[in-house]
Enzyme design. Structure first.
Site, PDB file in Angstrom:
ATOM      1  CG  ASP A  52      39.340  39.778  36.873  1.00 44.11           C
ATOM      2  OD1 ASP A  52      39.270  38.755  37.580  1.00 44.11           O
ATOM      3  OD2 ASP A  52      39.635  39.745  35.668  1.00 44.11           O
ATOM      4  CD  GLU A 124      36.192  39.685  40.285  1.00 44.89           C
ATOM      5  OE1 GLU A 124      36.651  38.618  39.868  1.00 44.89           O
ATOM      6  OE2 GLU A 124      35.345  40.357  39.649  1.00 44.89           O
TER       7      GLU A 124
END
EC number: 3.1.26.3
Length: 232
Positions: A52, A124
């Site tokens: 992320d 991610e």
């Protein structure tokens, strides 16, 4: 070669990188639903957390290069759109990550390979794995390739909040406001997973998962809108 192994090999060809650390790739593709009975050495939650941040850096950098005269207030909604759960899930589908994932039998049976939260988390985690396996330049190359089609969508600005859209739609149908209820919470305290039910009078309820109650509520609202043909 079994079906999943073939899907993993296809994914590596698609991103143009063969992992030197095979365990790292396997970890990135292993969802938390996989139990101890499946010989799990770990899952992708920590890589998802790192990814992320890697994704945020690469997206911010790419936007700053594309719009050198833009102010922070103009770049922020574009950044949010590029790194949103919806966008990450769409990118994962485009890269055909679903067949390469390791899920529990129950998650796989209920369509987990097509669930936004699972796909987005895997995208991610993959970015973190690329960063660890080949450095930032590799992660940047793959990001610019996989997210290439998302920049035009990001330029359109931040989409409407699904909960607001569902509320407006329900009112337009003469129905009371939607109600939300947490039906399950699982996972460790640092990475919980919530299951939320959204109900609109006269319609079957919809369930969705998210890493927070708010995220799960948004996912449920979006799913209900899409089911009723009233997507935002």
């Amino acid at each position: 070669m079994d079906r999943r192994a073939a899907a993993v090999a296809d994914l590596e060809r698609r991103i143009g990188h063969t992992f030197a650390d095979r365990k790292l790739l396997e970890l990135a593709l292993t969802h938390a639903s996989v139990g101890d009975g499946a010989k799990k050495a770990g899952d992708n939650e920590v890589l998802e957390f790192i990814g992320d941040r890697v994704l945020g850096l690469l997206a911010a950098e790419a936007l700053a290069e594309r719009f050198p005269k833009a102010k922070e207030g103009e770049l922020a909604p574009r950044l949010n759109a590029l790194v949103s759960r919806e966008t990450c899930a769409r990118v994962a589908r485009g890269a055909e990550m679903g067949p390469a994932l390791r899920l529990s039998a129950s998650s796989s049976k209920i369509g987990g390979r097509e669930t936004d939260s699972i796909l987005a988390g895997a995208a991610e985690a993959l970015m973190a794995a690329l960063y660890r396996d080949g450095g930032l330049e590799l992660a940047r190359r793959v990001f610019l390739d996989l997210w290439a089609g998302e920049f035009d969508l990001a330029n359109q600005g931040k989409p409407r909040d699904p909960k607001t859209a569902l509320q407006e739609w329900a009112q337009s149908q003469g129905k009371p406001l939607p109600t939300y209820a947490v039906k399950d919470r699982k996972g460790p305290d640092h990475a919980p997973m919530f299951t939320v039910q959204v109900t609109v009078v006269g319609l079957d309820p919809v369930f969705a998962e998210g890493r927070s109650r708010q995220e799960a509520e948004k996912a449920a609202a979006k799913a209900l809108l899409e089911r009723e043909g009233a997507g935002i």
